[in-house]
Enzyme design. Sequence first.
Site, short mmCIF file in Angstrom:
data_model
loop_
_atom_site.label_atom_id
_atom_site.label_comp_id
_atom_site.label_asym_id
_atom_site.label_seq_id
_atom_site.Cartn_x
_atom_site.Cartn_y
_atom_site.Cartn_z
N LEU A 1 0.84 -1.19 0.00
CA LEU A 1 0.00 0.00 0.00
C LEU A 1 0.88 1.24 0.00
CD1 LEU A 1 -2.60 -1.20 2.65
CD2 LEU A 1 -2.92 -1.08 0.17
N HIS B 1 14.74 5.26 6.96
CA HIS B 1 14.25 6.00 5.78
C HIS B 1 12.93 6.63 6.19
CE1 HIS B 1 13.14 7.17 1.80
NE2 HIS B 1 12.14 6.29 1.72
N HIS C 1 30.06 14.73 -1.56
CA HIS C 1 30.19 13.46 -0.85
C HIS C 1 29.49 13.61 0.51
CE1 HIS C 1 32.92 12.54 -4.06
NE2 HIS C 1 33.62 13.62 -3.76
#
Length: 314
Positions: free
Chosen positions: A83, A178, A171
């Site tokens: 979902l 997350h 960098h």
Amino acid sequence: MKKGINRVVLVGTGAVGCSYAYCMINQAVAEEFVLVDVNEAKAEGEAMDLSHAVPFAPAPTRVWKGSYEDCKDADLVVITAGLPQKPGETRLDLVEKNAKIFKQIVRSIMDSGFDGIFLIATNPVDILTYVTWKESGLPKERVIGSGTTLDSARFRYMLGEYFDIGPHNIHAYIIGEHGDTELPVWSHVSVGIQKLQTLLEKDNTYNQEDLDKIFINVRDAAYHIIERKGATYYGIGMSLLRVTKAILNDENSVLTVSAYLEGQYGQKDVYIGVPAVLNRGGVREILEVELSEDEELKFDHSVQVLKETMAPVL
């Protein structure tokens, strides 16, 4: 698996899955690409459409609508099914609904005799990568989540805009969940070969207040995009492509994927975004960089949030 033939199976042909699929065909990363979805007509239609793009690609890819049985000979199975995140919904809000879906998917894949590498993108990705590892019984090195690869790319892009430097020469890494508790590793950011702190000291055009705003925009990028267009999929599609290439091409590249910790960064029994070396075997090793005291505290908090959220679904 045929000798010299890479097969990738994609489970889930929604916006994220199809963006990844288009990237894969466009760059001809694998010789065989299989689409699997509970909506078989959708998977078949996407396979047909992608097949018609093959003549324009740098090399041929055989694309078809398949089933879980096709996972038996796969080198890599990428799961984007689940979902999607709704406006105002956090990635962690999705955990119970998508964990249930994932357990069924992973069992079906393993029943085929699959013995390759899993790459997970469905949110909350760190938790669902852990669920996949537990359900599959595969070694931890061969179960990987997209982690903070996209967040790190967003970070490099926005820093590049700020410093007027190409993102390939920025960098910088985002680590952790997350999601809302992710963190920037400011202590290891460099612009070209120059450390960020040195640059700030030399040029008062730039300041930490601006940089903190950049990180907030990185962290909240998905919310801003979802408010405007309903979903994010191009960035994650390219992120998944990058991880796929690192694995199939045996690159030994460093990417901030969701990997299993067993003592690194002082943490155990959690999948979370950290710099890791990726090659044909999956995660070769996790790179343990020295964090500042503030970064350590924020990383520990990110781990704790993931563990607390994950507990009810295991």
